[in-house]
Design a protein around this motif. Structure first.
Motif, PDB file in Angstrom:
ATOM      1  N   MET A 150      -3.059   4.302  -0.215  1.00  0.00           N
ATOM      2  CA  MET A 150      -3.859   3.096  -0.008  1.00  0.00           C
ATOM      3  C   MET A 150      -4.875   2.924  -1.136  1.00  0.00           C
ATOM      4  N   ASN A 185      -0.499  -7.342   5.016  1.00  0.00           N
ATOM      5  CA  ASN A 185       0.206  -6.148   4.546  1.00  0.00           C
ATOM      6  C   ASN A 185      -0.343  -4.901   5.208  1.00  0.00           C
ATOM      7  N   LEU A 186      -1.656  -4.844   5.361  1.00  0.00           N
ATOM      8  CA  LEU A 186      -2.297  -3.693   5.989  1.00  0.00           C
ATOM      9  C   LEU A 186      -1.841  -3.539   7.437  1.00  0.00           C
ATOM     10  N   TYR A 203       0.088   0.822  -0.150  1.00  0.00           N
ATOM     11  CA  TYR A 203      -0.680  -0.385   0.130  1.00  0.00           C
ATOM     12  C   TYR A 203      -1.596  -0.692  -1.046  1.00  0.00           C
TER      13      TYR A 203
END
Length: 537
Positions: free
Chosen positions: A459, A445-446, A385
């Motif tokens: 992340m 996206n998260l 991410y």
């Protein structure tokens, strides 16, 4: 110092404030909170005179000096970093430039040099320059970088120079809009310590809970078009807000019972002629009570949802051996060895530019390495991410469709719930991906990672673009995540709640601390007794 009375402001047909009031006292440390879109930045602009209120007044002591740090610094100029930091006024900036050019050319006897020297002396230049250098050093600048033009640095580094200028200037009211956004953890530690002894008042907007807990003495919440003041830091505010809501809800219930009692009297005696005047009096009483009684809005609650459990990985999730990586002549890693094992919760810390994001990208396979070996466990399902990466989104999908496609087992109600927690509300879920802002795409996206989690989650700054409650929801979600987590963040509250191992990255070296953030601070000598830097005077 500053008093706001009867402030009303409407934007786009929506009322942000109505007859709102607040006061900032000399030397007070105040945090301004409220959901995104509540009007926090608008209030700052009204105080600064950049926007007009519809009604109301903002009264400031005529002798009070206000300094403001915006989220963005604008386009950098040819000014050096040091010139920005010392530039408490344009005359001082120009005087400093004339003096430096005169010294470089050996032209000390000119009239221009003499005038510049007078301006420099009148502004206490001999005190300002050393102070500016100490502050710039605390914010992460090496001394040899201070005389370089600001245009050679990224926007985040230019913001640090502007922050340094405000700290050198020491205004009576220091207004900070997300001051921690562009700081690494070491600079954040330094700034937090510096502001503890700052002589003026501080009024801040921040999404960094620990920063507010450390500094704020008062919290003002924008809620129901009013400014509601709480004594204490952010954690105190959360506790007190909950108590106030319960009290207000009980008062509302009691009023409802009273209304029901009066209505019973009206129904019982409506047809009794001798009671007609009393009935009419009670009807008016009920109408007035109903107009006055408003059910309190409950505080936003943390998102509660059990995310799918990812498949179990090997014990060794990924192994890096003898990694060499460089960008041109700049060597980032030389012979790096690193093993990440199942259930690790690792945070990467270190100064900006040290190679933290590069390391995540190496693990993710996004950045090709110059030399070395990366061995991924055969059961490892990796997800990366990045707040800047949106190429995995289908631009023709709606927000809701994108989430449902990420995990077909999700129903629409579940998808709406998780999207709402990450600031996609009501009709937002029907927006096409192609019309979303960069921040909205990052949040989407998260959400996709959370509804279909890999067993290795990488992340990079996941809390960017989130408000405080969304950050807390993400913390709660990741605490229950049954996989391996490696992340970068400058949100101390986020790190403290999730990291069990800390990797310090600097100058191509990765040092492992087998403990969380506080353990790292203690063992690295960066705790409260060893933060270093200059204090405000």
């Amino acid at each position: 110092m500053l008093t706001i009375k009867n402030l009303t402001k409407t934007m786009g047909g929506r009322t942000l404030f109505q007859n709102a009031e607040m006061t900032i006292n000399w030397g007070e440390r105040m945090a301004l909170v409220g959901p995104n879109g509540a009007g926090k930045s608008t209030l700052f602009n009204i105080i600064l005179g950049k926007e007009d209120a519809d009604e109301g007044t903002v009264d400031r002591d005529e002798y009070a000096i206000v300094g403001f740090l915006a989220q963005e610094a604008g386009d950098p100029t040819d000014e050096t970093v040091l010139e920005i930091a010392i530039g408490i006024n344009p005359e001082m900036v120009e005087a400093l430039r004339v003096l430096r050019e005169g010294e470089a050319k050996g032209e000390h006897g000119t009239e221009a040099f003499a005038k510049a020297q007078d301006v420099f002396d009148a502004n206490n230049g001999y005190q300002l320059e050393p102070k500016a250098k100490k502050i710039l050093g605390g914010l992460g600048y090496a001394e040899e970088e201070m005389n370089r033009p600001a245009r050679e640095f990224s926007g985040g580094w230019v913001m640090r120079a502007h922050l340094a200028r405000l700290l050198v200037m020491e205004p009576d009211l220091l207004m900070l809009d997300e001051p921690t956004n562009h700081l690494d953890l070491l600079s954040l530690l330094w700034l937090e310590r510096y502001l503890h002894s700052y002589p003026g008042a501080i009024f801040m907007i921040s999404h960094d809970r620990d920063f507010m807990d450390s500094l704020a003495e008062t919290v003002v919440e924008i809620d129901a078009e009013k400014f509601i003041t709480y004594t204490g830091n952010y954690s105190n505010y959360l506790e007190e807000r909950g108590k106030r809501y319960e009290q207000a809800l009980q008062t509302y219930r009691n009023k409802q019972k009273e209304i029901e009692r009066v209505e019973e009297f009206i129904d019982r005696f409506r047809s009794v002629a001798s009671k007609a005047s009393q009935v009419q009096s009670r009807i008016k009483q009920v109408e007035k009570m109903r107009a006055e009684v408003v059910k309190p809005n409950p505080p936003r609650k943390l998102f509660k949802f059990n995310f799918p459990e990812p498949p179990r990985s090997n014990q060794k999730v990924v192994e890096l051996t003898n990694i060499h990586q460089a960008y041109g002549d700049k060597k980032i890693y030389k012979g790096l060895d690193l093993t990440i094992e199942r259930d690790d919760r690792i945070v990467l810390v270190g100064p900006n530019g040290a190679g933290k994001s590069t390391l995540l990208k190496i693990i993710a396979g996004i950045v090709p390495i110059d030399q070395g070996d990366i061995k991924m466990g055969y059961l490892t399902k990796m997800g990366y991410y990045s707040q800047h990466r949106a190429d995995s989104l289908n631009e023709n999908n709606t927000v809701l469709e994108e989430v449902l496609e990420a995990n077909p087992e999700f129903n629409e109600d579940d998808a709406r719930s998780v999207l709402g927690s990450f600031l996609f509300r009501r009709t937002d879920v029907h927006k096409r991906v192609k019309v979303l802002s960069g921040g909205e795409k990052s949040r989407l996206n998260l959400v996709k990672f959370l509804v279909d989690p890999p067993n290795l989650l990488l992340m990079d700054e996941p809390t960017t673009h989130l408000d405080l409650l969304s950050i807390e929801s993400l913390v709660k979600s990741l605490k229950n995540y049954k996989g391996t987590l490696v992340f970068i963040s400058h949100d101390v509250h986020f790190i403290r709640n999730l990291a069990t191992t800390t990797l310090h990255v600097n100058n191509g070296e990765v040092t492992r601390y087998t403990g969380g953030y506080d353990y790292y601070l203690e063992k690295s000598g960066l705790g409260d007794d060893a933060r270093g830097g200059v204090t405000a005077k």
